[in-house]
Design a protein around this motif. Structure first.
Motif, mmCIF file in Angstrom:
data_model
loop_
_atom_site.group_PDB
_atom_site.id
_atom_site.type_symbol
_atom_site.label_atom_id
_atom_site.label_comp_id
_atom_site.label_asym_id
_atom_site.label_seq_id
_atom_site.Cartn_x
_atom_site.Cartn_y
_atom_site.Cartn_z
ATOM 1 N N LEU A 88 -57.812 -6.662 -11.633
ATOM 2 C CA LEU A 88 -57.562 -6.141 -12.977
ATOM 3 C C LEU A 88 -58.563 -6.708 -13.993
ATOM 4 O O LEU A 88 -59.084 -5.994 -14.851
ATOM 5 N N ALA A 89 -58.823 -8.012 -13.883
ATOM 6 C CA ALA A 89 -59.661 -8.698 -14.880
ATOM 7 C C ALA A 89 -61.145 -8.688 -14.525
ATOM 8 O O ALA A 89 -61.983 -9.003 -15.362
ATOM 9 N N GLY A 90 -61.451 -8.346 -13.280
ATOM 10 C CA GLY A 90 -62.857 -8.339 -12.876
ATOM 11 C C GLY A 90 -63.432 -9.733 -12.715
ATOM 12 O O GLY A 90 -64.623 -9.961 -12.953
ATOM 13 N N ILE A 91 -62.593 -10.681 -12.345
ATOM 14 C CA ILE A 91 -63.064 -12.046 -12.090
ATOM 15 C C ILE A 91 -62.633 -12.445 -10.682
ATOM 16 O O ILE A 91 -61.806 -11.787 -10.063
ATOM 17 N N THR A 92 -63.201 -13.539 -10.210
ATOM 18 C CA THR A 92 -62.913 -13.929 -8.832
ATOM 19 C C THR A 92 -61.603 -14.704 -8.727
ATOM 20 O O THR A 92 -61.114 -15.293 -9.709
ATOM 21 N N VAL A 93 -61.040 -14.703 -7.529
ATOM 22 C CA VAL A 93 -59.834 -15.501 -7.251
ATOM 23 C C VAL A 93 -60.152 -16.973 -7.473
ATOM 24 O O VAL A 93 -59.326 -17.735 -7.997
ATOM 25 N N ARG A 94 -61.341 -17.379 -7.108
ATOM 26 C CA ARG A 94 -61.751 -18.777 -7.282
ATOM 27 C C ARG A 94 -61.707 -19.179 -8.759
ATOM 28 O O ARG A 94 -61.298 -20.295 -9.087
ATOM 29 N N THR A 95 -62.111 -18.259 -9.633
ATOM 30 C CA THR A 95 -62.073 -18.548 -11.073
ATOM 31 C C THR A 95 -60.642 -18.741 -11.543
ATOM 32 O O THR A 95 -60.331 -19.671 -12.298
ATOM 33 N N LEU A 96 -59.748 -17.903 -11.058
ATOM 34 C CA LEU A 96 -58.330 -18.038 -11.418
ATOM 35 C C LEU A 96 -57.758 -19.365 -10.923
ATOM 36 O O LEU A 96 -56.988 -20.024 -11.634
ATOM 37 N N HIS A 97 -58.136 -19.749 -9.724
ATOM 38 C CA HIS A 97 -57.674 -21.028 -9.191
ATOM 39 C C HIS A 97 -58.193 -22.181 -10.057
ATOM 40 O O HIS A 97 -57.466 -23.152 -10.327
ATOM 41 N N HIS A 98 -59.455 -22.063 -10.497
ATOM 42 C CA HIS A 98 -60.051 -23.109 -11.336
ATOM 43 C C HIS A 98 -59.318 -23.208 -12.671
ATOM 44 O O HIS A 98 -59.018 -24.319 -13.136
ATOM 45 N N TYR A 99 -59.017 -22.068 -13.263
ATOM 46 C CA TYR A 99 -58.287 -22.064 -14.536
ATOM 47 C C TYR A 99 -56.926 -22.745 -14.372
ATOM 48 O O TYR A 99 -56.451 -23.444 -15.275
ATOM 49 N N ASP A 100 -56.298 -22.525 -13.239
ATOM 50 C CA ASP A 100 -55.002 -23.148 -12.964
ATOM 51 C C ASP A 100 -55.169 -24.655 -12.802
ATOM 52 O O ASP A 100 -54.394 -25.450 -13.359
ATOM 53 N N GLU A 101 -56.205 -25.059 -12.086
ATOM 54 C CA GLU A 101 -56.421 -26.486 -11.817
ATOM 55 C C GLU A 101 -56.672 -27.287 -13.083
ATOM 56 O O GLU A 101 -56.238 -28.439 -13.204
ATOM 57 N N ILE A 102 -57.365 -26.682 -14.060
ATOM 58 C CA ILE A 102 -57.671 -27.423 -15.292
ATOM 59 C C ILE A 102 -56.609 -27.194 -16.379
ATOM 60 O O ILE A 102 -56.723 -27.720 -17.491
ATOM 61 N N GLY A 103 -55.557 -26.425 -16.053
ATOM 62 C CA GLY A 103 -54.470 -26.208 -16.987
ATOM 63 C C GLY A 103 -54.757 -25.179 -18.063
ATOM 64 O O GLY A 103 -54.005 -25.067 -19.034
ATOM 65 N N LEU A 104 -55.832 -24.420 -17.894
ATOM 66 C CA LEU A 104 -56.159 -23.398 -18.890
ATOM 67 C C LEU A 104 -55.271 -22.176 -18.730
ATOM 68 O O LEU A 104 -54.819 -21.586 -19.718
ATOM 69 N N LEU A 105 -55.013 -21.789 -17.494
ATOM 70 C CA LEU A 105 -54.134 -20.652 -17.231
ATOM 71 C C LEU A 105 -53.352 -20.918 -15.950
ATOM 72 O O LEU A 105 -53.822 -20.653 -14.842
ATOM 73 N N SER A 106 -52.171 -21.436 -16.107
ATOM 74 C CA SER A 106 -51.301 -21.698 -14.954
ATOM 75 C C SER A 106 -50.257 -20.593 -14.884
ATOM 76 O O SER A 106 -49.578 -20.318 -15.881
ATOM 77 N N PRO A 107 -50.162 -19.915 -13.758
ATOM 78 C CA PRO A 107 -49.200 -18.811 -13.645
ATOM 79 C C PRO A 107 -47.777 -19.291 -13.891
ATOM 80 O O PRO A 107 -47.367 -20.379 -13.447
ATOM 81 N N THR A 108 -47.040 -18.488 -14.605
ATOM 82 C CA THR A 108 -45.662 -18.841 -14.974
ATOM 83 C C THR A 108 -44.747 -18.889 -13.764
ATOM 84 O O THR A 108 -43.807 -19.689 -13.702
ATOM 85 N N MET A 109 -45.012 -18.051 -12.755
ATOM 86 C CA MET A 109 -44.102 -17.935 -11.610
ATOM 87 C C MET A 109 -44.817 -18.293 -10.309
ATOM 88 O O MET A 109 -46.048 -18.232 -10.234
ATOM 89 N N ARG A 110 -44.029 -18.657 -9.344
ATOM 90 C CA ARG A 110 -44.521 -18.836 -7.974
ATOM 91 C C ARG A 110 -43.453 -18.301 -7.031
ATOM 92 O O ARG A 110 -42.252 -18.352 -7.323
ATOM 93 N N THR A 111 -43.907 -17.797 -5.919
ATOM 94 C CA THR A 111 -42.961 -17.287 -4.930
ATOM 95 C C THR A 111 -42.328 -18.464 -4.194
ATOM 96 O O THR A 111 -42.738 -19.613 -4.359
ATOM 97 N N SER A 112 -41.338 -18.168 -3.404
ATOM 98 C CA SER A 112 -40.671 -19.230 -2.614
ATOM 99 C C SER A 112 -41.639 -19.891 -1.661
ATOM 100 O O SER A 112 -41.464 -21.052 -1.274
ATOM 101 N N ALA A 113 -42.719 -19.167 -1.336
ATOM 102 C CA ALA A 113 -43.726 -19.732 -0.431
ATOM 103 C C ALA A 113 -44.815 -20.473 -1.196
ATOM 104 O O ALA A 113 -45.747 -21.012 -0.591
ATOM 105 N N GLY A 114 -44.696 -20.499 -2.528
ATOM 106 C CA GLY A 114 -45.658 -21.250 -3.333
ATOM 107 C C GLY A 114 -46.836 -20.439 -3.840
ATOM 108 O O GLY A 114 -47.773 -20.996 -4.425
ATOM 109 N N TYR A 115 -46.837 -19.131 -3.627
ATOM 110 C CA TYR A 115 -47.949 -18.304 -4.094
ATOM 111 C C TYR A 115 -47.839 -18.042 -5.596
ATOM 112 O O TYR A 115 -46.741 -17.834 -6.132
#
Length: 258
Positions: A11-38
């Motif tokens: 949707l955003a035209g960015i890589t999964v790696r970029t999203l993971h990086h944003y999560d790691e630095i606390g810039l964009l942490s997803p609000t939800m996670r599945t029971s499996a941790g996704y």
């Protein structure tokens, strides 16, 4: 509704790696996670991501973006207004750059080799290249046209300033004659028309009386020329045109008597 990392990436035209990086630095942490941790991103998460991408496009650093987005006094509309203002400024800068590049391209075709500062000092807001299309349409390929291009190619800043000073003095004399109420066919005004022809011949190309008469018509037919000449005094373009036409007619009569 929630979205997976892969869906947000597409949707955003960015890589999964970029999203993971944003999560790691606390810039964009997803609000939800599945029971499996996704990771699962909500609509609010996507709004924040959009803000991040907007600010990144405006060359803000990630740490700076985090501070801006975490400001408790700023809501989505506040960010959008700020980004809108910044984008408008960037648009204006880009438009200025485009205009500067186009000006440089046109100057190269005319072989006017001046720096931007020198161009402004010499020409001010007048742009000689604005008249290129009309001049080339009328005289492109003629010996006069090529002669002018060759001469202009060799001019330095000092040459252009001298040319400009001579033209300004001639303009002042024409304005004075017009304001004094001298008819356009008065001998003193005809002498000014002849000086005008000599100025063109000296600086650009050998300007015959016939060519000069054609220019006189152009001065009143083309609004760009008219506005440029009338900047010295309203009505000067018509006055100069009439003086040139009268001077050319006198020259033709003298030639016929020989």
């Amino acid at each position: 509704m929630s979205f997976s990392v892969g869906q947000v990436s597409r949707l955003a035209g960015i890589t999964v790696r970029t999203l993971h990086h944003y999560d790691e630095i606390g810039l964009l942490s997803p609000t939800m996670r599945t029971s499996a941790g996704y990771r699962r991103y909500t609509d609010d998460d996507l709004v924040r991501l959009q803000q991040i991408l907007f600010y990144r496009e405006l060359d803000f650093g990630l740490e700076e973006i985090a501070v801006i987005l975490d400001d408790p006094g700023a809501d989505e509309l506040t960010h959008l207004r700020r980004q809108h203002e910044l984008l408008l400024r960037r648009r204006d800068r880009v438009q200025d750059l485009v205009a500067a590049v186009e000006l440089a391209m046109q100057a190269c075709t005319r072989h006017i080799r001046l720096t931007p500062e020198e161009r402004f000092e010499v020409f001010g807001t007048f742009r000689p290249e604005d008249h290129d299309a009309e001049v080339e349409r009328r005289w492109g390929g003629s010996k006069e046209f090529e002669q002018s291009r060759r001469r202009v190619a060799s001019y330095t800043k000092a040459d252009w300033l001298q040319l400009k000073a001579e033209a300004a003095t001639l303009n002042d004399d024409l304005v004075a004659a017009m304001k004094a109420g001298l008819p356009a066919d008065d001998e003193r005004v005809l002498a000014l028309a002849e000086r005008h022809r000599g100025h063109i011949s000296r600086w650009f190309y050998d300007c015959s009386h016939d060519i000069h008469a054609c220019l006189a018509q152009l001065y009143v037919d083309d609004p760009r020329f008219t506005a440029s000449i009338d900047a010295a005094a309203p009505g000067l373009a018509v006055y100069l045109s009439q003086a040139i036409t009268a001077n050319a007619a006198n020259a033709a009569r003298r030639s016929a008597r020989r």
